[in-house]
Enzyme design. Structure first.
Site, PDB file in Angstrom:
ATOM      1  N   CYS A  34       0.832  -1.205   0.000  1.00  0.00           N
ATOM      2  CA  CYS A  34       0.000   0.000   0.000  1.00  0.00           C
ATOM      3  C   CYS A  34       0.864   1.251   0.000  1.00  0.00           C
ATOM      4  CB  CYS A  34      -0.899   0.057   1.245  1.00  0.00           C
ATOM      5  SG  CYS A  34      -1.949  -1.386   1.494  1.00  0.00           S
ATOM      6  N   ASP A 443      20.069  38.050 -11.962  1.00  0.00           N
ATOM      7  CA  ASP A 443      18.784  38.369 -12.579  1.00  0.00           C
ATOM      8  C   ASP A 443      18.206  39.636 -11.956  1.00  0.00           C
ATOM      9  OD1 ASP A 443      16.339  37.133 -14.221  1.00  0.00           O
ATOM     10  OD2 ASP A 443      15.560  37.909 -12.327  1.00  0.00           O
TER      11      ASP A 443
END
Length: 496
Positions: A34, A443
């Site tokens: 599971c 940037d």
């Protein structure tokens, strides 16, 4: 994580969905495996065994739970955040390399012998490359069985099985049901009837670990979309895909607990690869809880994280394509970059049909761009040289940008090409190669956002400030970019 018994047991007993895909719980008494969040009553501690992969569970003789369907768990975040041989192998297996080229092809791409790769995968995942690829084929087969009306023989070969008998045996072994019963059960679920067998279109749900902030993810993809290759239409990001056996069109729309995905493929053998590339594009296997927890430790970033947790890195479906687009976008506006890319697409891309929208072409492959006349490019001379050199390296194979690329080697090769500065190298590392720790301190948007938060704005000082953010600096970049109220940070308006 599967070796930490106490932590795994705690996750299972609390049904903590954050750990789905990190490990799998096998129950000794029922011989079922599971996901940690399975709604069934948790087994006794002494009856639990934990495995790092579904393939390892299957190889140990366990079958998939019919309630929690562990084969549909999100992928392990480890394979997208690591750069070692095992992680690179897992990315290549997800991209279908073992099915197309076999284990020798996988080993060759990684620069190892087949024995070395098998030994490393067995040690860490409890299963070798063939078992991992088999588990992936089983998952694809189940998806086709439950969501289409295709004949079983067609599904067998579309999922990558060599024969119908192998397909039947694998489905029975993994899911404890024959293929026809899987289809019957799916049809009995609400909305679970299979589609017509004539379709090449597959509708499915792409799971992810919550939270997920869709604004910058889909906003960025839509704002930078290349006309003819990408579009935003009807609340979904749509794009064409170049795939090993043909081409396809993917439509991806955010939903509260999944991403709705529709794939139109010319060859269903490409389904597994198309799903993998869509998940990669949207960074759906990320672990946002781990990322956000670490970034919140910085007082400045904490404000941004708490405002909209769960940001992902908008990536690309084709690394070589993104590298070309990064060069076209150097020192120009987003609109100009889209225009330059659209011209290349019209001149060199492969035309496709799109009855549902406005997509017209595949982005041209490096081999097609290798024949372009640089004099016909509306770019400065230095940019032409940068583009043609990049295309030659990609077409010649000296520069490899694929799911199994070595990030450091790719960075070094890119940096050695003319016209490639740190910004271009790092944005390719972040969005094309998937490095979670790529950083863009030069940037302008990052520096402006940092200054607004009281952080140092010079590249050197900002890099020093960002050291505690590692290895999640790519995600910090997304939060900093989102500090400004720009359309790229919001879901687009409806319409094309």
């Amino acid at each position: 994580m599967h070796t930490d018994m106490d932590r795994c047991v705690s996750a299972v007993r609390s049904r903590d969905a954050r750990f789905d895909g990190w490990f799998f719980t096998a129950v000794l008494t029922t011989r079922i495996y599971c996901r940690p969040s399975c709604p069934a009553v948790p087994p006794k501690r002494e009856n639990m065994v934990f495995y790092p992969s579904a393939a390892a569970c299957q190889q140990a003789g366990f079958r998939a739970c019919k309630r929690c369907r562990p084969d549909t768990s999100p992928g392990s975040p480890a394979w997208n955040t690591r750069a070692d041989a095992v992680a690179r192998a897992m990315r290549l297996i997800a991209d279908g390399v073992v099915d197309r080229e076999g284990v020798p092809g996988l080993a060759s791409r990684l620069g190892y012998s087949t024995r070395q790769i098998e030994r490393q995968l067995l040690a860490e995942l409890g299963a070798g490359p063939l078992a991992l690829a088999r588990a992936q084929r089983a998952q694809t087969a189940r998806l086709l069985i439950e969501t289409t009306g295709l004949p079983m023989a067609d599904i067998a070969f579309a999922a990558g099985f060599s024969s119908v008998r192998t397909f039947n045996d694998t489905v029975r072994e993994v899911f404890a049901l024959p293929p026809t019963e899987l289809r019957s059960r799916a049809a009995r679920r609400p909305g679970g009837a299979a589609g017509p067998p004539t379709a090449g279109s597959i509708a499915l749900r792409l799971p992810f670990r919550a939270p997920l902030e869709p604004g910058n993810l889909f906003g960025h993809l839509a704002a930078t979309a290349v006309p003819g290759v990408e579009e935003w239409r009807g609340g979904a990001y749509r794009r064409t895909l170049s795939l090993p056996y043909g081409h396809g069109i993917a439509s991806l729309a955010p939903r509260p607990d999944h991403v709705a995905c529709r794939l139109a493929l010319t060859d269903l053998r490409d389904l597994t690869i198309a799903i993998s590339r869509c998940r990669w594009l949207l960074d759906l296997d990320a672990d946002p809880e781990a990322v956000d927890e670490q970034l919140r430790a910085d007082a400045g970033l904490a404000l941004l994280v708490d405002r909209a947790p769960g940001r992902r890195v908008p990536r690309t479906a084709d690394a070589a394509e993104f590298a070309v687009r990064a060069v076209l976008g150097q020192q120009v506006s987003t609109a100009a970059a889209r225009t330059h890319a659209a011209r290349l697409v019209t001149a060199h891309g492969t035309p496709v049909e799109d009855p549902e929208g406005g997509l017209t072409h595949l982005f041209p492959a490096a081999a097609a761009l290798a024949a372009l006349d640089p004099e016909r490019l509306a770019l400065p001379g230095s940019r032409r040289t940068t583009l043609t050199t990049l295309v030659a390296a990609l077409a010649g194979g000296s520069l490899e940008l694929d799911p199994g690329s070595d990030w450091d080697r790719a960075r070094a090769h890119l940096a050695a090409l003319p016209g490639f500065g740190p910004w271009t190298v790092e944005v390719i590392a972040m969005r094309a190669l998937g490095d979670p720790d790529a950083f863009l301190p030069t940037d302008l948007g990052i520096r402006r956002a940092a200054a607004g938060l009281g952080m140092p704005a010079t590249p050197a000082a900002l890099t020093a400030r960002a050291a505690p953010w590692r290895p999640w600096r790519s995600y910090a970049v997304q939060y900093l970019w989102a500090a400004e109220d720009h359309p790229v940070n919001h879901l687009p308006a409806e319409g094309p």
